[in-house]
Design a protein around this motif. Structure first.
Motif, PDB file in Angstrom:
ATOM      1  N   SER A 107       0.940  -1.235   0.220  1.00 31.84           N
ATOM      2  CA  SER A 107      -0.010  -0.086   0.129  1.00 31.84           C
ATOM      3  C   SER A 107       0.890   1.144  -0.101  1.00 31.84           C
ATOM      4  N   THR A 109       2.387   4.201   1.496  1.00 34.44           N
ATOM      5  CA  THR A 109       2.750   4.633   2.934  1.00 34.44           C
ATOM      6  C   THR A 109       3.385   5.999   2.841  1.00 34.44           C
ATOM      7  N   PHE A 111       3.994   9.942   3.744  1.00 36.20           N
ATOM      8  CA  PHE A 111       3.425  10.625   4.694  1.00 36.20           C
ATOM      9  C   PHE A 111       2.591  11.666   4.002  1.00 36.20           C
ATOM     10  N   PRO A 112       1.348  11.878   3.853  1.00 36.29           N
ATOM     11  CA  PRO A 112       0.591  12.954   3.056  1.00 36.29           C
ATOM     12  C   PRO A 112       1.122  14.086   3.204  1.00 36.29           C
ATOM     13  N   TRP A 113       1.443  14.393   4.616  1.00 38.09           N
ATOM     14  CA  TRP A 113       1.359  16.028   4.947  1.00 38.09           C
ATOM     15  C   TRP A 113       2.838  16.366   4.678  1.00 38.09           C
ATOM     16  N   PHE A 122      12.833  11.960   6.478  1.00 35.13           N
ATOM     17  CA  PHE A 122      12.229  11.579   7.393  1.00 35.13           C
ATOM     18  C   PHE A 122      12.924  10.798   8.464  1.00 35.13           C
ATOM     19  N   GLY A 123      13.388   9.586   7.932  1.00 33.31           N
ATOM     20  CA  GLY A 123      14.529   8.936   8.935  1.00 33.31           C
ATOM     21  C   GLY A 123      15.854   9.395   9.218  1.00 33.31           C
ATOM     22  N   TYR A 154       3.408  17.011  -3.065  1.00 34.59           N
ATOM     23  CA  TYR A 154       3.002  16.334  -2.106  1.00 34.59           C
ATOM     24  C   TYR A 154       2.316  15.036  -2.592  1.00 34.59           C
ATOM     25  N   PRO A 155       2.374  14.043  -1.743  1.00 31.28           N
ATOM     26  CA  PRO A 155       1.912  12.570  -2.383  1.00 31.28           C
ATOM     27  C   PRO A 155       0.680  12.731  -3.257  1.00 31.28           C
ATOM     28  N   LYS A 156      -0.165  13.451  -2.866  1.00 32.65           N
ATOM     29  CA  LYS A 156      -1.596  13.403  -3.447  1.00 32.65           C
ATOM     30  C   LYS A 156      -1.335  13.777  -4.889  1.00 32.65           C
ATOM     31  N   LYS A 163       4.767   7.269  -6.280  1.00 28.68           N
ATOM     32  CA  LYS A 163       4.784   7.157  -4.860  1.00 28.68           C
ATOM     33  C   LYS A 163       5.433   5.976  -4.518  1.00 28.68           C
ATOM     34  N   ARG A 170      13.067   6.877   0.081  1.00 25.37           N
ATOM     35  CA  ARG A 170      12.764   6.964   1.577  1.00 25.37           C
ATOM     36  C   ARG A 170      13.701   5.858   2.472  1.00 25.37           C
TER      37      ARG A 170
ATOM     38  N   LEU B 159       0.870   2.887   7.545  1.00 25.20           N
ATOM     39  CA  LEU B 159       1.591   4.148   7.904  1.00 25.20           C
ATOM     40  C   LEU B 159       2.471   4.384   8.891  1.00 25.20           C
ATOM     41  N   ALA B 162       5.273   1.954   8.548  1.00 21.20           N
ATOM     42  CA  ALA B 162       6.337   2.421   7.788  1.00 21.20           C
ATOM     43  C   ALA B 162       7.300   3.339   8.690  1.00 21.20           C
ATOM     44  N   LEU B 166      11.485   3.120   9.772  1.00 19.21           N
ATOM     45  CA  LEU B 166      12.199   4.211   9.590  1.00 19.21           C
ATOM     46  C   LEU B 166      12.810   4.747  10.910  1.00 19.21           C
ATOM     47  N   TRP B 257      -3.069  19.349   1.752  1.00 21.42           N
ATOM     48  CA  TRP B 257      -2.402  18.073   1.340  1.00 21.42           C
ATOM     49  C   TRP B 257      -3.221  16.555   1.205  1.00 21.42           C
ATOM     50  N   GLU B 259      -5.749  13.826   0.885  1.00 19.65           N
ATOM     51  CA  GLU B 259      -6.344  13.290  -0.227  1.00 19.65           C
ATOM     52  C   GLU B 259      -7.859  13.414  -0.623  1.00 19.65           C
TER      53      GLU B 259
END
Lengths: 276, 261
Positions: A107, A109, A111-113, A122-123, A154-156, A163, A170, B159, B162, B166, B257, B259
């Motif tokens: 799926s 994953t 982060f949409p924001w 991120f990591g 952004y991911p969207k 993606k 990532r 999410l 994931a 990380l 942002w 969806e």
């Protein structure tokens, strides 16, 4: 959410003798079993799974649905628990998830924001890598996945394939010891899927991460890997380890060669086809 | 052949037009029913009388004063419910053990009618401003906890997984993943809850109030001043609608942002 339960460690933590004495063994799975306790009695989902993955190897795990290939991968990631058996990575027993094992999920994953670039960092941010270094690493992986133009998107705004490319970047940016991939391309259309296969093979050739790739697509497994584990179902267990001896440089045309077709037949025959 | 399509698209202009028409139909039905004399003035005031009432009550400042105090009560009760309810809701939606303690309790209490608490509130808290704020709080808090818990649970497992791969620990997964991921839904929940807070206003102002929109309605009932009752109800509806739209606007700006946003 059950995921956030404090994790009880049922894998041996003490320094029991680790038998993976192979010089460059990266992931070592020994006698792994998974039993589900249900009202109707115990169901043995996985039995005596033994796997040995070497450093820098690209290993695929294939098998019929329900053979537990995804569960096996999640156990290596530390997201699922085995009933018994051991999972060892670089001489450490796995007791939970960690940054040493990056994962790309089926799926989406991201982060949409966060923007693409923020997702990749991120990591690194978690580990408090200096900002300039974060930026350099992000730039490098944006180039690898060829999405430099989308760093502030952004991911969207991205397609499914894009993606998943960011998800790969990532995971890799965090420089994990192994990269776990759980059917990462199965939601993509065939054309994008082929492109992604080429890309991940190129990335592997460039950076040589140790990759464990779960898929139900036999061609994909052959095209990508050095070695394939074929699993059977009920209970899930390793049926055969198939080394893939194909040229190092791989193009999509490889799929039409006789040798490739031979591999496909071999692996196909190993997977039981239940009559509908 | 399908003639009436499910979820068929409708352009924005037509949508607005139809919305306006529906309001106009109700208004004209109201006008005709009251002007024709079919329904007595006591039961249904004339629209022009309601408008006249608005003009009078706004010009002498009483309606504005009453609106202000009502807005103050609702805002305060709502803020308390949010300050307490959001963290409890997040924890409920995140940890099963907390859920086992909180959810059944809230499910039970939320079915209790708020007005029935009034005698108790008066005994416990008295009849001052706090009592009115408490009514709004009780009316929204338990519902809010449950809805926020659902918002937290709606964050996809993968999410969170994931983020684990990380390098997040449990605390980081909550603050860096669950909370930001649930924000758009949370703000939507708050938008709905403040709407509900408005509906508890009349109950709140049953408690020995001598100001407020709810009180105005109750007082008008005693003197059978239906025009004032109508005016009060419509104003509460309007104020509720305005807060709702404001929240919606802020959400769209803040969570661009999201969806489907």
């Amino acid at each position: 959410m059950p995921l956030l339960k404090t994790r009880k460690n049922n894998l041996p933590e003490q320094n029991s003798h680790i038998e993976a004495n192979l010089a460059n063994s990266k992931i070592y799975v020994k006698d792994l079993c998974k039993v589900y306790h249900t009202a109707k009695g115990d169901i043995v989902a996985m039995k005596d799974i033994n796997i040995n993955i070497l450093e820098n190897e690209f290993v695929s795990i294939v098998g019929p649905s329900g053979c537990g290939k995804s569960t096996l991968l999640r156990m290596i990631a530390g997201l699922d628990k085995a009933t018994s058996g051991q999972i060892v990575i670089n001489d450490r027993h796995i007791i939970g998830p960690g940054a040493d094992r990056g994962m790309v999920f089926q799926s989406y994953t991201l982060f949409p924001w966060m923007t693409v670039s923020e997702n990749i960092k991120f990591g690194l941010k978690l580990r408090k890598v200096p900002p300039r270094e974060q930026e350099e690493i992000a730039e490098r992986y944006l180039k690898v996945i060829r999405l430099e133009k989308f760093k502030n998107s952004y991911p969207k705004e991205l397609s499914g394939g894009m993606k998943q490319r960011v998800a790969i970047a990532r995971a890799l940016a965090n420089s994990p010891e192994v990269l776990l991939m759980d059917e990462p391309f199965s939601a993509l259309d065939p054309q994008t899927r082929a492109d992604m296969q080429l890309l991940i093979r190129q990335i592997w050739q460039m950076e040589k991460p140790t990759i464990v790739f779960v898929t139900h697509d036999i061609e994909e497994a052959i095209f990508l890997s050095n070695k394939i584990y074929v699993l059977t179902s009920s209970p899930g267990t390793v049926k055969k380890e198939v080394p893939v001896l194909l040229p190092y440089e791989r193009e999509l045309s490889l799929k039409d060669t006789e040798k490739f077709i031979q591999y496909r037949k071999e692996v196909n025959a190993l997977i039981e086809h239940k009559s509908l | 052949m399908i003639h009436i399509k499910i979820r068929k698209k409708l352009d924005k202009k037509k949508y607005t037009l139809m919305a306006v028409i529906s309001f106009l139909i109700i208004l004209s039905a109201w006008y005709i029913a009251s002007a024709s004399g079919a329904i007595g003035e006591i039961f249904l005031p004339k629209p022009q009388n309601v408008i006249r009432y608005y003009i009078r009550a706004f010009s002498d400042g009483s309606l504005w004063e009453n609106s202000k105090i009502s807005i103050y009560r609702i805002t305060l009760g709502f803020i308390y419910a949010v300050i307490l309810g959001v963290p409890v809701g997040i924890l409920t939606g995140t940890f099963k053990k907390i859920e086992a303690v909180v959810r059944p309790l809230c499910e039970f209490i939320r079915y209790m009618p708020v007005p029935a608490f009034l005698p108790l509130i008066m005994v416990w808290i008295g009849i001052g401003e706090n009592a009115k704020v408490t009514v709004i709080f009780i009316g929204t808090f338990f519902q809010l906890v449950l809805m926020v818990a659902d918002d937290a649970m709606s964050v996809p497992d993968d999410l969170i997984n994931a983020s684990y791969t990380l390098g997040t620990n449990t605390r980081e997964a909550i603050f860096k993943i669950i909370i930001p991921a649930m924000m758009p839904r949370l703000m939507d929940t708050l938008r709905m809850m403040i709407g509900w807070a408005w509906t508890y206003l009349v109950s709140a102002e049953l408690v020995a109030a001598d100001t407020g929109l709810g009180y105005t309605i109750l007082k008008s009932q005693r003197f059978l001043k239906t025009d004032a009752i109508f005016a009060g109800i419509i104003l509460i509806g309007l104020l509720g609608l305005i807060t709702d739209r404001l929240f919606a606007l802020v959400n769209k700006k803040l969570f661009h942002w999201a969806e489907g946003g």
